[in-house]
Design a protein around this motif. Sequence first.
Motif, PDB file in Angstrom:
ATOM      1  N   GLU A   1     -49.533 -16.776 -28.550  1.00  0.00           N
ATOM      2  CA  GLU A   1     -48.813 -17.950 -29.065  1.00  0.00           C
ATOM      3  C   GLU A   1     -48.464 -17.869 -30.551  1.00  0.00           C
ATOM      4  N   ILE A   2     -47.989 -16.699 -30.981  1.00  0.00           N
ATOM      5  CA  ILE A   2     -47.456 -16.577 -32.344  1.00  0.00           C
ATOM      6  C   ILE A   2     -46.164 -17.390 -32.404  1.00  0.00           C
ATOM      7  N   LEU A   3     -46.068 -18.296 -33.336  1.00  0.00           N
ATOM      8  CA  LEU A   3     -44.854 -19.099 -33.477  1.00  0.00           C
ATOM      9  C   LEU A   3     -43.730 -18.247 -34.041  1.00  0.00           C
ATOM     10  N   ILE A   4     -42.536 -18.442 -33.488  1.00  0.00           N
ATOM     11  CA  ILE A   4     -41.363 -17.665 -33.888  1.00  0.00           C
ATOM     12  C   ILE A   4     -40.343 -18.624 -34.489  1.00  0.00           C
ATOM     13  N   PRO A   5     -39.698 -18.261 -35.587  1.00  0.00           N
ATOM     14  CA  PRO A   5     -38.728 -19.172 -36.209  1.00  0.00           C
ATOM     15  C   PRO A   5     -37.448 -19.318 -35.383  1.00  0.00           C
ATOM     16  N   VAL A   6     -36.651 -20.279 -35.742  1.00  0.00           N
ATOM     17  CA  VAL A   6     -35.344 -20.495 -35.127  1.00  0.00           C
ATOM     18  C   VAL A   6     -34.555 -19.192 -35.219  1.00  0.00           C
ATOM     19  N   GLY A   7     -33.755 -18.919 -34.206  1.00  0.00           N
ATOM     20  CA  GLY A   7     -32.974 -17.687 -34.172  1.00  0.00           C
ATOM     21  C   GLY A   7     -33.414 -16.775 -33.043  1.00  0.00           C
ATOM     22  N   TRP A   8     -34.459 -17.191 -32.327  1.00  0.00           N
ATOM     23  CA  TRP A   8     -34.988 -16.430 -31.208  1.00  0.00           C
ATOM     24  C   TRP A   8     -34.878 -17.261 -29.939  1.00  0.00           C
TER      25      TRP A   8
ATOM     26  N   ALA B   1     -41.719  -9.601 -22.919  1.00  0.00           N
ATOM     27  CA  ALA B   1     -40.529  -8.866 -22.464  1.00  0.00           C
ATOM     28  C   ALA B   1     -39.289  -9.749 -22.437  1.00  0.00           C
ATOM     29  N   SER B   2     -39.469 -11.048 -22.305  1.00  0.00           N
ATOM     30  CA  SER B   2     -38.338 -11.979 -22.223  1.00  0.00           C
ATOM     31  C   SER B   2     -37.768 -12.367 -23.591  1.00  0.00           C
ATOM     32  N   LEU B   3     -38.414 -11.972 -24.666  1.00  0.00           N
ATOM     33  CA  LEU B   3     -37.974 -12.361 -26.013  1.00  0.00           C
ATOM     34  C   LEU B   3     -36.634 -11.715 -26.360  1.00  0.00           C
ATOM     35  N   ARG B   4     -35.696 -12.517 -26.810  1.00  0.00           N
ATOM     36  CA  ARG B   4     -34.367 -12.070 -27.240  1.00  0.00           C
ATOM     37  C   ARG B   4     -33.975 -12.849 -28.490  1.00  0.00           C
ATOM     38  N   LEU B   5     -32.885 -12.434 -29.104  1.00  0.00           N
ATOM     39  CA  LEU B   5     -32.294 -13.241 -30.163  1.00  0.00           C
ATOM     40  C   LEU B   5     -31.709 -14.490 -29.511  1.00  0.00           C
ATOM     41  N   ALA B   6     -31.490 -15.524 -30.282  1.00  0.00           N
ATOM     42  CA  ALA B   6     -31.035 -16.806 -29.732  1.00  0.00           C
ATOM     43  C   ALA B   6     -29.774 -16.674 -28.893  1.00  0.00           C
ATOM     44  N   GLN B   7     -28.853 -15.780 -29.264  1.00  0.00           N
ATOM     45  CA  GLN B   7     -27.604 -15.616 -28.517  1.00  0.00           C
ATOM     46  C   GLN B   7     -27.777 -14.763 -27.258  1.00  0.00           C
ATOM     47  N   GLY B   8     -29.011 -14.273 -27.011  1.00  0.00           N
ATOM     48  CA  GLY B   8     -29.293 -13.552 -25.782  1.00  0.00           C
ATOM     49  C   GLY B   8     -29.362 -12.046 -25.893  1.00  0.00           C
TER      50      GLY B   8
ATOM     51  N   PRO C   1     -30.722  -8.294 -27.283  1.00  0.00           N
ATOM     52  CA  PRO C   1     -32.015  -7.754 -27.725  1.00  0.00           C
ATOM     53  C   PRO C   1     -31.986  -7.469 -29.226  1.00  0.00           C
ATOM     54  N   PRO C   2     -33.113  -7.592 -29.891  1.00  0.00           N
ATOM     55  CA  PRO C   2     -33.157  -7.277 -31.314  1.00  0.00           C
ATOM     56  C   PRO C   2     -33.021  -5.774 -31.557  1.00  0.00           C
ATOM     57  N   LYS C   3     -32.554  -5.410 -32.738  1.00  0.00           N
ATOM     58  CA  LYS C   3     -32.479  -3.995 -33.109  1.00  0.00           C
ATOM     59  C   LYS C   3     -33.882  -3.402 -33.165  1.00  0.00           C
ATOM     60  N   ASN C   4     -33.953  -2.088 -32.982  1.00  0.00           N
ATOM     61  CA  ASN C   4     -35.220  -1.354 -33.033  1.00  0.00           C
ATOM     62  C   ASN C   4     -36.240  -1.888 -32.033  1.00  0.00           C
ATOM     63  N   SER C   5     -35.744  -2.273 -30.847  1.00  0.00           N
ATOM     64  CA  SER C   5     -36.647  -2.753 -29.801  1.00  0.00           C
ATOM     65  C   SER C   5     -36.246  -2.132 -28.469  1.00  0.00           C
ATOM     66  N   ALA C   6     -37.178  -2.140 -27.512  1.00  0.00           N
ATOM     67  CA  ALA C   6     -36.916  -1.641 -26.163  1.00  0.00           C
ATOM     68  C   ALA C   6     -37.980  -2.194 -25.235  1.00  0.00           C
ATOM     69  N   ILE C   7     -37.642  -2.357 -23.983  1.00  0.00           N
ATOM     70  CA  ILE C   7     -38.627  -2.750 -22.985  1.00  0.00           C
ATOM     71  C   ILE C   7     -39.381  -1.489 -22.569  1.00  0.00           C
ATOM     72  N   GLN C   8     -40.712  -1.548 -22.626  1.00  0.00           N
ATOM     73  CA  GLN C   8     -41.528  -0.407 -22.238  1.00  0.00           C
ATOM     74  C   GLN C   8     -42.900  -0.893 -21.796  1.00  0.00           C
ATOM     75  N   THR C   9     -43.562  -0.074 -20.993  1.00  0.00           N
ATOM     76  CA  THR C   9     -44.953  -0.338 -20.657  1.00  0.00           C
ATOM     77  C   THR C   9     -45.790   0.162 -21.824  1.00  0.00           C
ATOM     78  N   PRO C  10     -46.590  -0.711 -22.424  1.00  0.00           N
ATOM     79  CA  PRO C  10     -47.363  -0.281 -23.590  1.00  0.00           C
ATOM     80  C   PRO C  10     -48.424   0.753 -23.228  1.00  0.00           C
ATOM     81  N   PRO C  11     -48.857   1.544 -24.188  1.00  0.00           N
ATOM     82  CA  PRO C  11     -49.853   2.584 -23.921  1.00  0.00           C
ATOM     83  C   PRO C  11     -51.215   2.015 -23.532  1.00  0.00           C
ATOM     84  N   PHE C  12     -51.429   0.737 -23.767  1.00  0.00           N
ATOM     85  CA  PHE C  12     -52.692   0.104 -23.395  1.00  0.00           C
ATOM     86  C   PHE C  12     -52.622  -0.539 -22.016  1.00  0.00           C
ATOM     87  N   GLY C  13     -51.504  -0.339 -21.313  1.00  0.00           N
ATOM     88  CA  GLY C  13     -51.357  -0.841 -19.952  1.00  0.00           C
ATOM     89  C   GLY C  13     -50.791  -2.252 -19.895  1.00  0.00           C
TER      90      GLY C  13
END
Length: 99
Positions: free
Chosen positions: A34-41, A68-75, A77-89
């Motif tokens: 539950e990290i709060l995210i500012p407007v724009g997401w 995985a559902s996090l996007r910029l407000a307009q829908g 994906p943010p730069k320097n991001s990708a959907i992946q399975t993390p190394p911790f499972g």
Amino acid sequence: MGIIDEQADELRRDHPQTVTAVRPDGTTLVAVPEILIPVGWSQSSTLLQFIVPIGYPIAHPDCFWADASLRLAQGSPPKNSAIQTPPFGGPPRLWFSWH
């Protein structure tokens, strides 16, 4: 008590549900719900996860994961991001690179 434990306790002052887990390879997984995210997401909060490397604080965390559902407000994906399975499972998550 080491520096990771001390800093995790500091983080828990603002985010009491923060969890840390030492992994078999000696790194530490930190999960902050539950990290709060500012407007724009697309969401107002997310689960944030990152790995603290062996050698911290000289070695720095390299990336982090959010819902995985996090996007910029307009829908888009943010730069320097990708959907992946993390190394911790677990389920696929939105990976962000620090670089």
